[in-house]
Scaffold this motif. Structure first.
Motif, PDB file in Angstrom:
ATOM      1  N   MET A   1      49.329   8.088  34.754  1.00 62.46           N
ATOM      2  CA  MET A   1      48.794   7.782  35.905  1.00 62.46           C
ATOM      3  C   MET A   1      47.805   8.509  36.640  1.00 62.46           C
ATOM      4  N   ARG A   2      47.899   9.912  36.168  1.00 64.15           N
ATOM      5  CA  ARG A   2      47.138  11.082  36.794  1.00 64.15           C
ATOM      6  C   ARG A   2      45.592  10.930  36.517  1.00 64.15           C
ATOM      7  N   ALA A   3      45.155   9.846  35.568  1.00 61.55           N
ATOM      8  CA  ALA A   3      43.671   9.635  35.295  1.00 61.55           C
ATOM      9  C   ALA A   3      42.783   8.849  36.356  1.00 61.55           C
ATOM     10  N   PHE A   4      43.481   8.290  37.295  1.00 60.52           N
ATOM     11  CA  PHE A   4      42.663   7.767  38.235  1.00 60.52           C
ATOM     12  C   PHE A   4      41.832   8.263  38.903  1.00 60.52           C
ATOM     13  N   ALA A   5      41.622   9.729  39.434  1.00 57.97           N
ATOM     14  CA  ALA A   5      40.903  10.302  40.154  1.00 57.97           C
ATOM     15  C   ALA A   5      39.627  10.404  38.844  1.00 57.97           C
ATOM     16  N   PRO A   6      39.526  11.010  37.703  1.00 58.64           N
ATOM     17  CA  PRO A   6      38.596  10.967  36.887  1.00 58.64           C
ATOM     18  C   PRO A   6      37.809   9.752  36.844  1.00 58.64           C
ATOM     19  N   ILE A   7      38.671   8.710  36.779  1.00 58.15           N
ATOM     20  CA  ILE A   7      37.985   7.302  36.564  1.00 58.15           C
ATOM     21  C   ILE A   7      37.283   7.124  37.728  1.00 58.15           C
ATOM     22  N   LEU A   8      37.627   7.241  39.094  1.00 62.03           N
ATOM     23  CA  LEU A   8      36.816   7.171  40.195  1.00 62.03           C
ATOM     24  C   LEU A   8      35.610   8.104  40.242  1.00 62.03           C
ATOM     25  N   ALA A   9      35.943   9.236  39.955  1.00 65.41           N
ATOM     26  CA  ALA A   9      34.915  10.018  39.660  1.00 65.41           C
ATOM     27  C   ALA A   9      33.427   9.628  38.844  1.00 65.41           C
ATOM     28  N   GLY A  10      33.803   9.067  37.852  1.00 65.43           N
ATOM     29  CA  GLY A  10      32.944   8.383  36.782  1.00 65.43           C
ATOM     30  C   GLY A  10      31.966   7.332  37.830  1.00 65.43           C
ATOM     31  N   PHE A  11      32.730   6.449  38.527  1.00 61.59           N
ATOM     32  CA  PHE A  11      32.197   5.580  39.258  1.00 61.59           C
ATOM     33  C   PHE A  11      31.006   6.028  40.153  1.00 61.59           C
ATOM     34  N   PHE A  12      31.296   7.380  40.817  1.00 63.13           N
ATOM     35  CA  PHE A  12      30.457   8.022  41.723  1.00 63.13           C
ATOM     36  C   PHE A  12      29.333   8.791  41.195  1.00 63.13           C
ATOM     37  N   VAL A  13      29.418   8.939  39.828  1.00 63.70           N
ATOM     38  CA  VAL A  13      28.366   9.679  39.135  1.00 63.70           C
ATOM     39  C   VAL A  13      26.865   8.991  39.585  1.00 63.70           C
ATOM     40  N   GLN A  14      26.828   7.784  39.563  1.00 66.02           N
ATOM     41  CA  GLN A  14      25.575   7.027  39.570  1.00 66.02           C
ATOM     42  C   GLN A  14      25.095   6.801  41.074  1.00 66.02           C
ATOM     43  N   GLN A  15      26.005   7.462  42.025  1.00 67.76           N
ATOM     44  CA  GLN A  15      25.750   7.197  43.419  1.00 67.76           C
ATOM     45  C   GLN A  15      25.324   8.398  44.043  1.00 67.76           C
ATOM     46  N   TRP A  17      25.877  10.117  47.671  1.00 63.71           N
ATOM     47  CA  TRP A  17      26.703  10.028  49.046  1.00 63.71           C
ATOM     48  C   TRP A  17      26.336  11.090  50.040  1.00 63.71           C
ATOM     49  N   ALA A  18      25.889  10.585  51.230  1.00 67.89           N
ATOM     50  CA  ALA A  18      25.673  11.533  52.289  1.00 67.89           C
ATOM     51  C   ALA A  18      26.833  12.076  52.605  1.00 67.89           C
ATOM     52  N   THR A  19      27.954  11.397  52.676  1.00 71.73           N
ATOM     53  CA  THR A  19      29.274  11.558  53.177  1.00 71.73           C
ATOM     54  C   THR A  19      30.308  11.490  52.126  1.00 71.73           C
ATOM     55  N   LYS A  20      31.586  11.857  52.217  1.00 66.21           N
ATOM     56  CA  LYS A  20      32.734  11.649  51.447  1.00 66.21           C
ATOM     57  C   LYS A  20      32.776  10.149  51.049  1.00 66.21           C
ATOM     58  N   PRO A  21      32.904   9.546  49.905  1.00 66.65           N
ATOM     59  CA  PRO A  21      33.155   8.114  49.943  1.00 66.65           C
ATOM     60  C   PRO A  21      34.406   7.651  50.057  1.00 66.65           C
ATOM     61  N   ALA A  22      34.657   6.702  50.968  1.00 67.99           N
ATOM     62  CA  ALA A  22      35.799   6.071  51.582  1.00 67.99           C
ATOM     63  C   ALA A  22      36.471   5.313  50.436  1.00 67.99           C
ATOM     64  N   VAL A  23      37.785   5.565  50.175  1.00 67.61           N
ATOM     65  CA  VAL A  23      38.399   5.048  49.127  1.00 67.61           C
ATOM     66  C   VAL A  23      39.902   4.445  49.667  1.00 67.61           C
ATOM     67  N   VAL A  24      40.124   3.225  49.743  1.00 75.24           N
ATOM     68  CA  VAL A  24      41.114   2.677  50.017  1.00 75.24           C
ATOM     69  C   VAL A  24      42.132   2.089  48.688  1.00 75.24           C
ATOM     70  N   TYR A  46      37.114  12.767  48.457  1.00 71.59           N
ATOM     71  CA  TYR A  46      37.064  11.233  48.980  1.00 71.59           C
ATOM     72  C   TYR A  46      37.790  11.365  50.476  1.00 71.59           C
ATOM     73  N   GLU A  47      37.472  10.341  51.139  1.00 71.12           N
ATOM     74  CA  GLU A  47      38.048  10.060  52.357  1.00 71.12           C
ATOM     75  C   GLU A  47      38.941   8.877  52.033  1.00 71.12           C
ATOM     76  N   VAL A  48      40.344   9.423  51.866  1.00 69.98           N
ATOM     77  CA  VAL A  48      41.475   8.398  51.240  1.00 69.98           C
ATOM     78  C   VAL A  48      42.236   7.550  52.299  1.00 69.98           C
ATOM     79  N   ARG A  49      42.084   6.333  52.278  1.00 68.21           N
ATOM     80  CA  ARG A  49      42.946   5.491  53.251  1.00 68.21           C
ATOM     81  C   ARG A  49      44.111   5.096  52.571  1.00 68.21           C
ATOM     82  N   ALA A  50      45.133   4.624  52.976  1.00 65.68           N
ATOM     83  CA  ALA A  50      46.276   4.210  52.484  1.00 65.68           C
ATOM     84  C   ALA A  50      46.515   2.837  53.152  1.00 65.68           C
TER      85      ALA A  50
END
Length: 195
Positions: A1-15, A17-24, A46-50
């Motif tokens: 389960m610790r693999a989620f941050a790298p997966i999301l990091a891969g999403f943002f490679v192509q973007q 961002w002026a600020t931290k991406p907001a992740v819900v 990331y700006e992480v929201r729960a």
């Protein structure tokens, strides 16, 4: 389960961002959701929201202090779409880890235990309609659909009809997760489905 941050990091490679991406992270106090939430928070990227149903449980599981929106903790219910609006506002990524949870009793091994779903917590309500409500709220939260990211944590057996998960309390868990997967794929939002 610790693999989620790298997966999301891969999403943002192509973007860019002026600020931290907001992740819900919805279902952030659950077993998977809490791991994803803590892993993303630990990166500091990331700006992480729960999105949680209970602030008291959030305090125990996530370690928040006031456990409110000032700390990025949003309380609501996926069966009440109006409670999703605030957490989704301006969000770049949605990680859906919500899932119905059966209550099982007895000393038999898992598949043979007597299980039931609490009223309002059935697979149809949570796994399918709740996911659909989250996708809709995320899609209508502003920003370009092309730059948003959706990560849906599904369940096993969605392509195996009438499996043991479907038979638990005749809740059709895998079937309703499959319906949710179809909603994810037809949303128009770039997505990843993990099972």
């Amino acid at each position: 389960m610790r693999a989620f941050a790298p997966i999301l990091a891969g999403f943002f490679v192509q973007q860019v961002w002026a600020t931290k991406p907001a992740v819900v992270v919805s279902g952030a106090t659950g077993r998977t959701g809490s791991l994803v939430y803590k892993d993303l928070k630990a990166t500091g990227q990331y700006e992480v929201r729960a999105f949680v149903r209970n602030a008291t449980k959030a305090k125990a599981v996530l370690g928040c202090t006031s456990c409110n929106e000032t700390e990025g903790i949003f309380v609501g219910d996926v069966s009440e779409p109006e409670t999703l609006k605030a957490v989704m506002a301006g969000a770049d990524t949605l990680v859906i880890t919500t899932s119905s949870v059966p209550v099982c009793t007895g000393s038999l091994p898992f598949p043979m235990k007597k299980c039931h779903y609490p009223k309002g917590g059935e697979p149809k309500e949570v796994d399918w309609l709740g996911t659909k409500a989250q996708i809709d709220a995320f899609g209508f939260s502003g920003g370009s659909m092309a730059t948003k990211q959706l990560l849906y944590v599904s369940t096993m057996g969605t392509t195996t009809p009438d499996n043991f998960l479907d038979k638990l309390d005749k809740g059709w868990t895998s079937f309703y997760h499959l319906q949710a997967e179809a909603d994810v794929m037809s949303s128009g939002i770039p997505f990843t489905i993990a099972a």
